[in-house]
Design a protein around this motif. Structure first.
Motif: not given
Length: 231
Positions: A119-120, A125-126, A155-160, A192-193
């Motif tokens: 996870f990152v 600022w990205a 993926n996002d933090e919900f695995s999408a 967000h992660r």
């Protein structure tokens, strides 16, 4: 008669003697006009004047122009540190690598379902992002039909799934191949992660072995580009 004339002469002389002298001539001098201070210059207050507020200039923020890689232990030189095996049996191996001496191995047996991830947190600022990695494959499977595959993505933090790329058993064998996978709309995930995942799967016969090394997740902003040339 002479006596009368003499008396009149004496009377005239006495009159001359008692006449008042002429009053001296006076000289008029101008009276100076009274000077009044304008109200703007007069201080009617018993206290000191209220000072004007200090105006502080608002600094202009510096434009963003940076490119940063944020995955920890991206080339597995610290073993499995910071990476988490999600399924199966991914292994950190030595002697096969494109950067340093280590890489992660996945597959190599039938019915393999190996995965590893990290996870990152997306910087606030990205504005752009890209995933980089190199892969190596050995396979006894078909050169024309997809049976075994390696997928590397974000993926996002919900695995999408946000972005991914898959290499199959039909691809180039025995040579390291670099890949770049842009991650779209990364600004929506600021703060967000997100999850970098490496997944390999094989079928029931003729297994394929995959190696992955130098996994970089690069964020950039402004004129900078999410590339391997980072700050």
């Amino acid at each position: 008669m002479r006596v009368l004339v003499a008396a009149l002469a004496v009377l005239v002389a006495l009159t001359v003697l008692v006449l008042p002298a002429a009053a001296p001539t006076s000289q008029a001098y101008p009276v100076p006009a009274r000077l009044y201070m304008p109200m703007a210059f007069r201080n009617y207050s018993s206290s000191a004047a209220t000072p004007l507020p200090t105006v502080t200039a608002t600094p202009t923020p510096a434009p963003c122009a940076q490119s940063v890689q944020l995955l920890a232990n991206p080339s597995f030189e610290e073993g499995g540190a910071f990476w988490v095996a999600v399924t199966g049996s991914p292994a950190i191996v030595s002697g096969i690598a494109v950067d340093g001496i280590r890489s992660v191995r996945l597959g190599g047996v039938n019915y393999a379902q190996d995965s590893i991830g990290q996870f990152v947190t997306v910087p606030t600022w990205a504005e752009s992002a890209a995933l980089y990695y190199s892969w190596l494959m050995f396979s006894d499977d078909s050169l024309t039909v997809w049976w075994d595959g390696l997928t590397v993505g974000v993926n996002d933090e919900f695995s999408a799934i946000l972005a991914s790329r898959t290499q199959w058993n039909t691809g180039l064998r025995g040579y390291w191949q670099p890949e770049r996978v842009p991650v779209p709309n990364i600004a929506a995930y600021r703060g967000h992660r997100i999850h970098v995942v490496i997944v390999a799967s094989t079928d029931a016969a003729y297994p394929t072995t995959f190696y992955v090394d130098k996994v970089w997740l690069v964020f950039a902003c402004g004129p900078a580009v999410a590339s391997l040339d980072v700050d």
